[in-house]
Enzyme design. Structure first.
Site, PDB file in Angstrom:
ATOM      1  N   PHE A  67       0.842  -1.210   0.000  1.00  0.00           N
ATOM      2  CA  PHE A  67       0.000   0.000   0.000  1.00  0.00           C
ATOM      3  C   PHE A  67       0.874   1.257   0.000  1.00  0.00           C
ATOM      4  CE2 PHE A  67      -2.041   3.353   2.516  1.00  0.00           C
ATOM      5  CZ  PHE A  67      -3.233   3.536   1.819  1.00  0.00           C
ATOM      6  N   GLU A  68       1.967   1.196   0.756  1.00  0.00           N
ATOM      7  CA  GLU A  68       2.846   2.368   0.869  1.00  0.00           C
ATOM      8  C   GLU A  68       3.956   2.375  -0.192  1.00  0.00           C
ATOM      9  OE1 GLU A  68       4.058   2.265   5.025  1.00  0.00           O
ATOM     10  OE2 GLU A  68       2.386   3.595   5.523  1.00  0.00           O
ATOM     11  N   GLU A  77       3.262   1.836  15.605  1.00  0.00           N
ATOM     12  CA  GLU A  77       4.143   1.642  14.457  1.00  0.00           C
ATOM     13  C   GLU A  77       3.332   1.434  13.175  1.00  0.00           C
ATOM     14  OE1 GLU A  77       7.126   1.961  13.658  1.00  0.00           O
ATOM     15  OE2 GLU A  77       7.306   0.729  11.865  1.00  0.00           O
ATOM     16  N   VAL A 123      -5.653  -2.569   7.772  1.00  0.00           N
ATOM     17  CA  VAL A 123      -6.849  -3.422   7.653  1.00  0.00           C
ATOM     18  C   VAL A 123      -6.922  -3.886   6.203  1.00  0.00           C
ATOM     19  CG1 VAL A 123      -9.379  -3.476   7.788  1.00  0.00           C
ATOM     20  CG2 VAL A 123      -8.063  -2.214   9.511  1.00  0.00           C
ATOM     21  N   GLY A 165     -15.442  -1.024  10.692  1.00  0.00           N
ATOM     22  CA  GLY A 165     -15.161  -0.826  12.118  1.00  0.00           C
ATOM     23  C   GLY A 165     -13.949  -1.582  12.645  1.00  0.00           C
ATOM     24  N   GLY A 216     -10.620  -1.097  11.920  1.00  0.00           N
ATOM     25  CA  GLY A 216      -9.570  -0.157  12.323  1.00  0.00           C
ATOM     26  C   GLY A 216      -9.932   0.521  13.639  1.00  0.00           C
ATOM     27  N   ASN A 253      -1.842  10.220   2.350  1.00  0.00           N
ATOM     28  CA  ASN A 253      -2.644   9.026   2.668  1.00  0.00           C
ATOM     29  C   ASN A 253      -3.989   9.502   3.232  1.00  0.00           C
ATOM     30  OD1 ASN A 253      -3.838   6.718   3.612  1.00  0.00           O
ATOM     31  ND2 ASN A 253      -2.168   6.136   4.991  1.00  0.00           N
ATOM     32  N   TYR A 278      -7.718   9.128  11.219  1.00  0.00           N
ATOM     33  CA  TYR A 278      -7.153   9.741  12.429  1.00  0.00           C
ATOM     34  C   TYR A 278      -7.899  11.019  12.815  1.00  0.00           C
ATOM     35  CZ  TYR A 278      -3.366   6.483  11.509  1.00  0.00           C
ATOM     36  OH  TYR A 278      -2.645   5.339  11.285  1.00  0.00           O
TER      37      TYR A 278
HETATM   38  C1  LIG Z   1      -6.972   3.570   7.607  1.00  0.00           C
HETATM   39  C2  LIG Z   1      -7.580   2.193   7.866  1.00  0.00           C
HETATM   40  C3  LIG Z   1      -6.755   1.474   8.908  1.00  0.00           C
HETATM   41  C4  LIG Z   1      -9.004   2.374   8.381  1.00  0.00           C
HETATM   42  O1  LIG Z   1      -9.508   1.096   8.758  1.00  0.00           O
HETATM   43  P1  LIG Z   1     -11.070   0.760   8.675  1.00  0.00           P
HETATM   44  O2  LIG Z   1     -11.289  -0.546   9.319  1.00  0.00           O
HETATM   45  O3  LIG Z   1     -11.529   0.893   7.275  1.00  0.00           O
HETATM   46  O4  LIG Z   1     -11.665   1.947   9.561  1.00  0.00           O
HETATM   47  P2  LIG Z   1     -13.117   2.047  10.213  1.00  0.00           P
HETATM   48  O5  LIG Z   1     -14.095   1.203   9.461  1.00  0.00           O
HETATM   49  O6  LIG Z   1     -13.007   1.771  11.664  1.00  0.00           O
HETATM   50  O7  LIG Z   1     -13.441   3.582   9.956  1.00  0.00           O
HETATM   51  C5  LIG Z   1     -13.772   4.503  10.992  1.00  0.00           C
HETATM   52  C6  LIG Z   1     -13.986   5.870  10.386  1.00  0.00           C
HETATM   53  O8  LIG Z   1     -12.757   6.388   9.836  1.00  0.00           O
HETATM   54  C7  LIG Z   1     -13.050   7.194   8.671  1.00  0.00           C
HETATM   55  N1  LIG Z   1     -12.498   6.532   7.488  1.00  0.00           N
HETATM   56  C8  LIG Z   1     -11.960   5.301   7.397  1.00  0.00           C
HETATM   57  N2  LIG Z   1     -11.553   5.049   6.132  1.00  0.00           N
HETATM   58  C9  LIG Z   1     -11.850   6.150   5.414  1.00  0.00           C
HETATM   59  C10 LIG Z   1     -11.691   6.500   4.042  1.00  0.00           C
HETATM   60  N3  LIG Z   1     -11.147   5.650   3.143  1.00  0.00           N
HETATM   61  N4  LIG Z   1     -12.133   7.706   3.635  1.00  0.00           N
HETATM   62  C11 LIG Z   1     -12.684   8.584   4.501  1.00  0.00           C
HETATM   63  N5  LIG Z   1     -12.879   8.306   5.829  1.00  0.00           N
HETATM   64  C12 LIG Z   1     -12.454   7.109   6.271  1.00  0.00           C
HETATM   65  C13 LIG Z   1     -14.573   7.228   8.576  1.00  0.00           C
HETATM   66  O9  LIG Z   1     -15.023   8.339   9.336  1.00  0.00           O
HETATM   67  C14 LIG Z   1     -14.966   5.907   9.245  1.00  0.00           C
HETATM   68  O10 LIG Z   1     -16.296   5.914   9.746  1.00  0.00           O
HETATM   69  P3  LIG Z   1     -17.508   5.523   8.740  1.00  0.00           P
HETATM   70  O11 LIG Z   1     -17.102   4.283   7.991  1.00  0.00           O
HETATM   71  O12 LIG Z   1     -18.653   5.319   9.689  1.00  0.00           O
HETATM   72  O13 LIG Z   1     -17.679   6.699   7.842  1.00  0.00           O
HETATM   73  C15 LIG Z   1      -7.646   1.349   6.549  1.00  0.00           C
HETATM   74  O14 LIG Z   1      -8.265   2.122   5.547  1.00  0.00           O
HETATM   75  C16 LIG Z   1      -6.289   0.894   6.054  1.00  0.00           C
HETATM   76  O15 LIG Z   1      -5.750  -0.116   6.497  1.00  0.00           O
HETATM   77  N6  LIG Z   1      -5.734   1.640   5.108  1.00  0.00           N
HETATM   78  C17 LIG Z   1      -4.453   1.266   4.507  1.00  0.00           C
HETATM   79  C18 LIG Z   1      -3.304   1.380   5.489  1.00  0.00           C
HETATM   80  C19 LIG Z   1      -3.232   2.719   6.155  1.00  0.00           C
HETATM   81  O16 LIG Z   1      -3.469   3.776   5.583  1.00  0.00           O
HETATM   82  N7  LIG Z   1      -2.857   2.675   7.429  1.00  0.00           N
HETATM   83  C20 LIG Z   1      -2.585   3.850   8.190  1.00  0.00           C
HETATM   84  C21 LIG Z   1      -1.183   4.215   7.892  1.00  0.00           C
HETATM   85  S1  LIG Z   1      -0.678   5.657   8.718  1.00  0.00           S
END
Ligand SMILES: CC(C)(COP(=O)(O)OP(=O)(O)OC[C@H]1O[C@@H](n2cnc3c(N)ncnc32)[C@H](O)[C@@H]1OP(=O)(O)O)[C@@H](O)C(=O)NCCC(=O)NCCS
Length: 170
Positions: free
Chosen positions: A27-28, A89, A93, A101, A103, A130, A137
């Site tokens: 992803f990164e 670190e 997901v 939900g 993350g 990102n 966050y």
């Molecule tokens: C960032 C990440 C961990 C979020 O995990 P997730 O399980 O999808 O998150 P959640 O379902 O708990 O989301 C909670 C809230 O965060 C926000 N959110 C999460 N993903 C989002 C997106 N792609 N766009 C906008 N808001 C987002 C929303 O407000 C969401 O609530 P909602 O679904 O009710 O609108 C996941 O997208 C991921 O793994 N991304 C790739 C790796 C990454 O970026 N990691 C962080 C590196 S710093």
């Protein structure tokens, strides 16, 4: 909501955690930099002098087979000004499980732990650009730290070897 539980990682999760680490590295766009293997994870996460801890989100299946949907890797750190804090670190997901939900549940486990230790804050880094990570966050209420005049330094392996050889004579 997806069917999953969040729990502490176990040593027998290391293959699965490595699979997810590869997912994050991909992803990164850093897969070419990945040097970590299962043995490293076993030693550094579960060995005598472990340096990280990890929560995993495990998909619960009626068949009894399990698969990890995500992980949050953290370590404890300490500042002389305010004491212990939790450094995250990695958070990742798997694509199929996002926006369900997972993350949030991983992050909630880390927040509960940090609060239970009386930590004043949690800290982590995110890559500019990102947007999904940054949105995640921001909806938690996290603020971008203003680093003012602070600089981050990195000393790579070659530089360490060279600097060491200049300082240490034996
Ligand atoms: C960032 C990440 C961990 C979020 O995990 P997730 O399980 O999808 O998150 P959640 O379902 O708990 O989301 C909670 C809230 O965060 C926000 N959110 C999460 N993903 C989002 C997106 N792609 N766009 C906008 N808001 C987002 C929303 O407000 C969401 O609530 P909602 O679904 O009710 O609108 C996941 O997208 C991921 O793994 N991304 C790739 C790796 C990454 O970026 N990691 C962080 C590196 S710093």
């Amino acid at each position: 909501m997806a069917e999953f539980i969040v729990r502490d990682a176990r040593v027998d999760d290391c293959d699965e955690i490595l699979r997810l680490i590869k997912g994050l590295a991909e992803f990164e766009k850093k897969l070419h930099l990945l040097r970590t293997d299962t043995e490293t994870l076993k030693r550094d996460g579960f060995g005598e002098k472990k340096v990280f801890d990890c929560f995993v989100a495990e998909e619960t299946q009626s068949t009894g087979r399990s698969r990890l949907a995500g992980y949050l890797m953290y370590m404890w750190s300490f500042t002389t000004l305010t004491g212990r804090f939790l450094y995250v670190e990695d958070l990742f997901v798997e694509r199929d499980f996002r926006r369900k939900g997972v993350g949030s549940a991983l992050w909630a486990s880390a927040m509960k732990l940090a609060l239970s230790w009386g930590c004043g804050y949690m800290q982590w880094m995110a890559k500019r650009g990102n947007t999904s990570g940054i949105n995640f966050y921001k909806q938690l209420g996290a603020l971008e730290t203003n680093t003012n005049n602070l600089m981050t330094f990195t000393l790579d392996e070659d530089a360490m070897t060279t600097a060491c050889s200049k300082i240490v004579s034996d």
